[in-house]
Design a protein around this motif. Structure first.
Motif, short mmCIF file in Angstrom:
data_model
loop_
_atom_site.label_atom_id
_atom_site.label_comp_id
_atom_site.label_asym_id
_atom_site.label_seq_id
_atom_site.Cartn_x
_atom_site.Cartn_y
_atom_site.Cartn_z
N HIS A 1 93.57 -17.37 -36.11
CA HIS A 1 93.91 -16.26 -35.20
C HIS A 1 94.47 -15.13 -36.05
O HIS A 1 95.46 -15.33 -36.75
CB HIS A 1 94.96 -16.70 -34.19
N LEU B 1 103.53 -26.03 -28.08
CA LEU B 1 102.64 -24.86 -28.13
C LEU B 1 103.29 -23.63 -27.46
O LEU B 1 103.30 -22.53 -28.02
CB LEU B 1 101.29 -25.21 -27.48
N PHE C 1 105.93 -21.80 -29.41
CA PHE C 1 105.33 -20.97 -30.46
C PHE C 1 104.72 -19.70 -29.86
O PHE C 1 104.94 -18.59 -30.37
CB PHE C 1 104.27 -21.78 -31.22
N LEU C 2 103.97 -19.86 -28.78
CA LEU C 2 103.24 -18.72 -28.21
C LEU C 2 104.20 -17.58 -27.83
O LEU C 2 103.90 -16.40 -28.03
CB LEU C 2 102.41 -19.15 -27.00
N TYR D 1 104.91 -15.74 -30.97
CA TYR D 1 103.66 -15.17 -31.50
C TYR D 1 103.27 -13.89 -30.75
O TYR D 1 102.92 -12.87 -31.35
CB TYR D 1 102.64 -16.30 -31.40
N ASP E 1 91.97 -19.50 -25.73
CA ASP E 1 93.20 -19.99 -26.37
C ASP E 1 94.42 -19.73 -25.49
O ASP E 1 94.27 -19.41 -24.32
CB ASP E 1 93.35 -19.41 -27.79
N SER E 2 95.61 -19.90 -26.06
CA SER E 2 96.89 -19.80 -25.36
C SER E 2 97.24 -21.13 -24.65
O SER E 2 96.67 -22.17 -24.99
CB SER E 2 96.90 -18.60 -24.40
N HIS F 1 89.43 -23.68 -27.45
CA HIS F 1 90.47 -24.66 -27.79
C HIS F 1 90.43 -25.73 -26.69
O HIS F 1 90.41 -25.39 -25.50
CB HIS F 1 91.86 -24.02 -27.75
N GLU G 1 94.18 -29.98 -27.61
CA GLU G 1 95.32 -29.80 -28.55
C GLU G 1 96.52 -30.45 -27.88
O GLU G 1 97.08 -31.41 -28.39
CB GLU G 1 95.55 -28.29 -28.79
N HIS H 1 90.54 -27.61 -32.37
CA HIS H 1 91.44 -28.79 -32.34
C HIS H 1 90.66 -30.03 -31.91
O HIS H 1 90.05 -30.66 -32.75
CB HIS H 1 92.67 -28.56 -31.46
N SER I 1 99.38 -26.88 -38.31
CA SER I 1 99.64 -26.43 -36.94
C SER I 1 100.04 -27.64 -36.09
O SER I 1 100.98 -27.58 -35.30
CB SER I 1 98.37 -25.78 -36.37
N LEU J 1 103.63 -27.81 -34.24
CA LEU J 1 103.72 -27.77 -32.77
C LEU J 1 103.91 -29.15 -32.16
O LEU J 1 103.79 -29.34 -30.95
CB LEU J 1 102.46 -27.09 -32.18
N ASP K 1 94.80 -22.07 -38.57
CA ASP K 1 95.21 -21.68 -37.21
C ASP K 1 96.06 -20.40 -37.22
O ASP K 1 95.53 -19.32 -36.98
CB ASP K 1 95.95 -22.85 -36.54
N ASP K 2 97.36 -20.53 -37.49
CA ASP K 2 98.27 -19.38 -37.54
C ASP K 2 99.13 -19.50 -38.80
O ASP K 2 100.31 -19.88 -38.72
CB ASP K 2 99.16 -19.37 -36.29
N1 ADE Z 1 96.87 -19.04 -30.03
C1 ADE Z 1 97.19 -19.00 -31.35
N2 ADE Z 1 97.29 -20.23 -31.84
C2 ADE Z 1 97.01 -21.09 -30.84
C3 ADE Z 1 96.92 -22.50 -30.72
N3 ADE Z 1 97.17 -23.31 -31.75
N4 ADE Z 1 96.62 -23.02 -29.52
C4 ADE Z 1 96.37 -22.23 -28.49
N5 ADE Z 1 96.44 -20.91 -28.54
C5 ADE Z 1 96.74 -20.33 -29.71
#
Ligand code: ADE
Ligand code: ZN
Length: 342
Positions: free
Chosen positions: A16, A54, A57-58, A61, A166-167, A194, A197, A218, A245, A249, A275-276
């Motif tokens: 991302h 998750l 984190f979001l 983010y 995602d999200s 996604h 996860e 994932h 990740s 998470l 991932d991030d």
């Molecule tokens: N957005 C950014 N990283 C994500 C993740 N690991 N899962 C879902 N949404 C995301």
């Protein structure tokens, strides 16, 4: 091994762009845009990166992404990541971006896509790294909202190869986005999402059956259901795995318990990704390095993971073959060196 990994030609398929936002660049862009951020120092930001799940984190983010305003900001963010690709022998990358994170703050779709896209073109010309763009819908928002994003993307269709999802996963099943995925496929976008996860195997079933996705981001929880595993193998769908990740998470408690090796043994096609990276403590090579150590992967495993990264990319078959032949030469040479040194 570390040397072998660092020089291994590879692709990154789950990344991302908003998740590459390093604190140093965040401060710089916040300053030039005269935006206050709730942190005094880089250290303070890093300390806040301690996540329970998750959603935890979001929340941080999306807050970080708020300082991105101009085309130049999106360009700088993207170019900075692409420079890191070159340093890690990432020959090709498939970059996700979340338009809604920005359009709902009043930033136009055009600003976002132009900034990202011109950085990708410059990086191809100046640094040699190739990239493709994946537009992700935010699943915590309504399907109606994602239809708006689909409409906004149409003038820029040539810049975008695929759509993602995602999200916040739990409570937002893939089936919620059935119609917008079908409409996106009709526009020529490749569907990805996604799934699995935090969500269970039934979400992965929905993603492959209802959204018709070609790659699973994932997919850890596919192992809950062996019938699903067999189906994923049969349909030749790859999983983009993100080890650091998963531990950040708390999807996986400890890297030693990561299901990656088991997935490979079962015949699933998996790849390694970051991932991030700015939030989870490591770029893609660090993900390879730490999972290799935790699961005692050998060079052949690492070669296979890198090969999958090209094979299951969205590149055309000719370009895939070119990259895989580079990888093959590298791998063969490393085996000769090993025999010579033995
Ligand atoms: N957005 C950014 N990283 C994500 C993740 N690991 N899962 C879902 N949404 C995301
Ligand atoms: Zn992701």
């Amino acid at each position: 091994m570390i040397n072998f990994i660092n020089n291994l030609p590879k692709a990154e398929l789950h990344l991302h762009i908003e998740g590459t936002f390093e604190p140093e660049l965040m401060f710089e862009i916040a300053k030039r845009n005269k935006i206050e951020i709730p942190f005094q120092s880089v250290e303070e930001i890093k300390q806040a990166y301690n996540f329970d799940c998750l959603q935890d984190f979001l929340d941080i983010y999306y807050q970080g992404a708020n300082v991105l305003i101009t085309e130049q900001d999106f360009y700088d963010l993207t170019y900075s990541y692409l420079k890191k690709c070159v340093a890690q022998n990432v020959l090709h990358t498939e970059i996700m971006f979340d338009p809604q994170t920005h359009t709902k703050r009043g930033i136009s779709f055009k600003t976002v896509i132009n900034g990202i896209s011109s950085a990708c073109k410059d990086a191809k010309n100046n640094l040699g790294v190739s990239s493709l763009l994946i537009m992700s819908y935010l699943r915590h928002l309504s399907e109606k909202e994602s239809f708006k994003t689909l409409q906004q993307s149409i003038p820029f269709k040539d810049e975008i190869i695929a759509i993602g999802l995602d999200s916040s996963e739990k409570g937002n099943p893939p089936s919620k986005f059935k119609d917008v995925f079908q409409a996106s496929i009709d526009e020529g976008y490749i569907p990805l999402a996604h799934a699995g996860e935090e969500g269970n195997a039934d979400y992965i079933w929905e993603a492959i059956d209802i959204l018709k996705i070609k790659r699973i981001d994932h997919g850890n929880n596919s192992l809950q259901d062996m019938k699903l595993v067999r189906e994923i193998i049969k349909r030749d769908i790859a999983l983009t795995i993100c080890p650091l990740s998963n531990t950040a998470l708390q999807v996986v408690g400890n890297l030693k318990d990561h299901p990656l090796k088991k997935m490979m043994e079962l015949g699933l096609k998996v790849t390694i990704n970051s991932d991030d990276p700015a939030y989870f403590g490591g770029q893609v090579n660090q993900n390879y390095i730490e999972i290799q150590k935790a699961l005692n992967l050998n060079k052949e495993d690492l070669y296979q993971l890198a090969k999958n990264s090209f094979q299951y990319s969205l590149l055309d078959e000719g370009t895939k073959r070119e990259y895989i032949s580079k990888l093959d030469s590298y791998y063969k040479e490393s085996l000769i060196k090993r025999d010579f040194n033995a």
